[in-house]
Scaffold this active site. Sequence first.
Site, PDB file in Angstrom:
ATOM      1  N   ASP A  37       0.837  -1.194   0.000  1.00  0.00           N
ATOM      2  CA  ASP A  37       0.000   0.000   0.000  1.00  0.00           C
ATOM      3  C   ASP A  37       0.879   1.255   0.000  1.00  0.00           C
ATOM      4  O   ASP A  37       1.925   1.270  -0.645  1.00  0.00           O
ATOM      5  CB  ASP A  37      -0.920  -0.046   1.235  1.00  0.00           C
ATOM      6  CG  ASP A  37      -2.254   0.647   1.002  1.00  0.00           C
ATOM      7  OD1 ASP A  37      -2.248   1.871   0.812  1.00  0.00           O
ATOM      8  OD2 ASP A  37      -3.295  -0.026   1.047  1.00  0.00           O
ATOM      9  N   HIS A  59      -3.733   6.161   3.656  1.00  0.00           N
ATOM     10  CA  HIS A  59      -4.352   4.966   3.098  1.00  0.00           C
ATOM     11  C   HIS A  59      -3.767   3.670   3.663  1.00  0.00           C
ATOM     12  O   HIS A  59      -4.504   2.777   4.116  1.00  0.00           O
ATOM     13  CB  HIS A  59      -4.200   5.009   1.573  1.00  0.00           C
ATOM     14  CG  HIS A  59      -5.058   4.059   0.814  1.00  0.00           C
ATOM     15  ND1 HIS A  59      -4.669   2.774   0.533  1.00  0.00           N
ATOM     16  CD2 HIS A  59      -6.279   4.215   0.236  1.00  0.00           C
ATOM     17  CE1 HIS A  59      -5.617   2.172  -0.182  1.00  0.00           C
ATOM     18  NE2 HIS A  59      -6.605   3.027  -0.381  1.00  0.00           N
ATOM     19  N   SER A  97     -11.055  -0.267  -1.105  1.00  0.00           N
ATOM     20  CA  SER A  97      -9.780  -0.352  -0.386  1.00  0.00           C
ATOM     21  C   SER A  97      -9.994  -0.662   1.086  1.00  0.00           C
ATOM     22  O   SER A  97      -9.131  -1.251   1.734  1.00  0.00           O
ATOM     23  CB  SER A  97      -9.013   0.971  -0.505  1.00  0.00           C
ATOM     24  OG  SER A  97      -8.442   1.115  -1.775  1.00  0.00           O
TER      25      SER A  97
END
Length: 635
Positions: free
Chosen positions: A34, A96, A417
């Site tokens: 990621d 994220h 996600s």
Amino acid sequence: MTTQTPSFLKLSGPYGLWEKTKNMGEGVIIGVVDTGIAPGHPSFDDSGMPPPPAKWKGHCDFNSTICNNKLIGAKSFLRAGAEAENHMAPVDGVDHGTHTASTAAGAFVGNTSIFGIPMGLASGVAPRAHLAAYRVCNPDGCEPLDVLKGIEEAVKDGCDVISLSVGGFSMPFHNDSIAVGTFAAILKGIFVSTSAGNLGPSTSSLTNEAPWLLTVAASSINRRFVSTVQLGNGLRLDGESLYQPKNWTAKKFPIVYLGKNKNDSAGLCSNLDKEQVSGKIVVCDRGINGRLEKGQVVHNAGGVGMILVNAEADKYQTFPDRHILPASDVTYSDGMEIKKYIQNSKNPVATFIFRGIVLDDKWSPYVADFSSRGPSLQSPLVLKPDIAGPGVNIFAAVPPLLEHGTTRQFGLMSGTSMACPHLSGIAALIKHAHPNWSPAAIKSAIITTAYGKALNGGPITNGSYTPANVFEMGAGHVNPEKALDPGLVYDITPEGYIPFFCGLGYKDDEIETLIQPLPPVKCAEIKAIPQEQLNYPSIGVHLINRTAEIYRTVTNVGEVPASYSALINVPKGVSATVEPDILHFSRVYEKKKFKIVFKWDGIDKDNVFGELKWVSGSHVVRSSIALQLQNSTVA
């Protein structure tokens, strides 16, 4: 790292799966490929965590005091020259990666909050699993070669599960860096969970289509951050907002909507006249300019509040944003009611009632409108997405940031996600319980035990509140407890995909690109299979000649002896016969073959859906069926 999804998934509490099975993913390593990770965050505290398993070969590019028995590895593979050589390169700069890592396996953190709203105890789905972070993306996006390198490193380091909330465009598997890298992962017995993408509700918009990947759609949970709009006529309409002021008096203010034409600046609140909105609650249409930007424009013009109205295309999904003034995001239909009230009243007024967190969304889980849809462009009869998991307004860890005198450590995000790492954590729980199961067996267990009903007892729906189909939600919503004990699985060895590749028409050298380090193959010497004959847990059928035979093999992973009876449901105009319709098992890991004969009456109709169930006592092994009854792409 959530406060509600462990309850929603029936993991937490005295009767939850964690307590019943004494399984929180201990000994399992999840590699998160990621944007990096926030070291030192309380979600990655290692209190009570044992050292990583002896097989672990990775290392930490942070200094030795930051990584621990929870965060056991951190590396960066950005092709950014000096940045890639910086020992702090794995640091997450965009939230994220920290969010997804903590969702999969964050430690327990108590007394969490967001913008003053108490959220309680937070944790990941597999809170005792180990984490390794591989930074392959930056704020501008992800380079395919960086993603491939991150996957390769996770495989080499000894991860058991790879969580990949990253995607690209549809392309043949041999040209897809994620497909190539993850095939190498399944060769090593590593399970890979991926996000379906956020380009819904467009048809065939999903990414990560390869059949060895778990492709995860996003669904809602039952938590809402409610901001109720109360009109002067007494009508109350629930919307959402993270701005929940404690000193709000519920005084009624004049309410105004200034839009005259579609997408005009006043209706969109991109440009407002102070004389028209000062001291008033302003109704703003969603679209063009950002939701938070609209609130800023209202605030700057002297407005006291904002009602954000969904566009018709936004349907029923509302967003709890951190506005800078009292606000509420309402559905399109509720927005029409508000506009009608304004139009028909001489002195329209309104106020807000801030109700905080409410766990009352009985439509949940529903498929998020943004969640990418199938069918797959590369192999439409291998049904995608595979499964739906929580991905709307998920509360999880973010890199600490000082805001308004307090340190923010958690945030809300939505997307496939966010759904992907929920399934990565569930895969870790299954891996802990069944360490010898193949990636395909784990995937089958997840798919065939999914459920299809919302909390209101009706079918899971999409953004239009109409029943969702397999190309929207996959097999349904994940059921972790059932997935630990599926009864039967549809298993596939890595070598089992080679006839499938030949059936797709791939050239020998293209297949070699995918399957290295397996020996080269020659499709001329192999019996190719059409895509619908891959031993997949769901079933896609093209009845081009009004009839089709589909073959599958199931493996018993439940108790013995056991007998499973077939129940098949297909729509009117189609008949289906399962042969044999009873399967007897006397051994664990015993395999049985069956076939399904489909016949169609030839009357033209839209593509339709059904299901096959193998039933034995408490075990119900369910396969979704999509029937293509026309000479067109499955849709």
